[in-house]
Design a protein around this motif. Structure first.
Motif, PDB file in Angstrom:
ATOM      1  N   ILE A   1      28.662  44.312   5.090  1.00  0.00           N
ATOM      2  CA  ILE A   1      28.822  44.458   6.539  1.00  0.00           C
ATOM      3  C   ILE A   1      27.924  45.552   7.089  1.00  0.00           C
ATOM      4  CG2 ILE A   1      31.182  43.562   6.480  1.00  0.00           C
ATOM      5  CD1 ILE A   1      32.142  46.499   6.847  1.00  0.00           C
TER       6      ILE A   1
ATOM      7  N   ASP B   1      30.425  34.867   6.943  1.00  0.00           N
ATOM      8  CA  ASP B   1      29.901  36.221   7.047  1.00  0.00           C
ATOM      9  C   ASP B   1      31.061  37.195   7.267  1.00  0.00           C
ATOM     10  OD1 ASP B   1      28.533  38.570   7.550  1.00  0.00           O
ATOM     11  OD2 ASP B   1      27.323  37.751   9.183  1.00  0.00           O
TER      12      ASP B   1
ATOM     13  N   LYS C   1      31.187  40.161   7.979  1.00  0.00           N
ATOM     14  CA  LYS C   1      31.001  41.052   9.126  1.00  0.00           C
ATOM     15  C   LYS C   1      31.611  40.471  10.405  1.00  0.00           C
ATOM     16  CE  LYS C   1      27.636  44.029  11.290  1.00  0.00           C
ATOM     17  NZ  LYS C   1      26.337  44.645  11.142  1.00  0.00           N
ATOM     18  N   GLU C   2      31.665  39.157  10.524  1.00  0.00           N
ATOM     19  CA  GLU C   2      32.200  38.505  11.718  1.00  0.00           C
ATOM     20  C   GLU C   2      33.719  38.610  11.832  1.00  0.00           C
ATOM     21  OE1 GLU C   2      30.793  34.494  11.809  1.00  0.00           O
ATOM     22  OE2 GLU C   2      28.693  35.115  11.959  1.00  0.00           O
TER      23      GLU C   2
ATOM     24  N   ASP D   1      35.700  41.473  10.831  1.00  0.00           N
ATOM     25  CA  ASP D   1      36.187  42.831  11.060  1.00  0.00           C
ATOM     26  C   ASP D   1      37.574  43.021  10.422  1.00  0.00           C
ATOM     27  OD1 ASP D   1      36.004  45.448  11.940  1.00  0.00           O
ATOM     28  OD2 ASP D   1      36.824  44.991  13.926  1.00  0.00           O
TER      29      ASP D   1
END
Length: 183
Positions: A10, A39, A41-42, A44
């Motif tokens: 991330i 992903d 990171k998407e 959170d």
């Protein structure tokens, strides 16, 4: 059959998304399964602080972000972890995200595409110790990319030709394990 290609970094400036897209592009040439880029990171995903153990939470999580993460992971029959190696180990945010869930992972096959200064091999080996807790089947074939020789200056992956062969072996083993797990 659906295979999730999980980008586990991330960080800003990460190379993982490019690696994940490279894996997806090659994997999508196959017809035995559907492949999806997931992903991390998407999502959170928050730090795991819940009193309730994920293994007994019955997929009922207090965080909307964890519920979205759970749905994405649960929809897959197998996984490819695209993992960097940070400080001789696996990335903390990815480990936290895996630990945040329980039954979504159980019994499903997983393969590893790693990258780092020594090709991310130590991170992949540490992942093998983690996924066994979920009774996941890790395939032997793996793809390991060197930060020094297999990325362009802008971070785009430039895998050497052997990596295509390695990825084919990983996909062959992963899809075979997923078919066996589905029986």
């Amino acid at each position: 059959m659906k295979v999730g290609i999980i980008v586990g970094s991330i960080r800003e400036g990460r190379r993982g998304l490019g690696v994940g897209k490279w894996v997806l592009e090659r994997a999508s040439e196959r017809r035995e399964a559907e492949f999806e880029l997931i992903d991390l990171k998407e999502f959170d995903v928050p730090l795991l602080t819940s009193r309730t153990l994920p293994s007994v939470a019955n997929k009922q999580y207090g965080s909307e972000n964890v519920r979205r993460w759970s749905a994405a992971i649960d929809a897959c029959d197998a996984y490819i972890f695209v993992t960097p190696e940070y400080n001789h180990g696996l990335p903390g945010a990815f480990k936290n995200a895996v630990d945040t869930l329980g039954p979504e992972w159980t019994g499903k096959p997983v393969g590893f595409v790693s990258y780092g200064s020594v090709e991310g091999i130590r991170a992949a080996e540490q992942w093998r110790q983690v996924v066994v807790n979920f009774s996941m089947v890790d395939v032997r074939a793996q793809v390991s990319l060197s930060n020094f020789t297999e990325f362009a200056d802008d971070g785009t992956p430039t895998p050497r030709p052997q990596r295509e062969i390695d990825l084919k072996a990983l996909l062959d083993q992963l899809l075979d394990a997923a078919r066996r797990a589905a029986r």
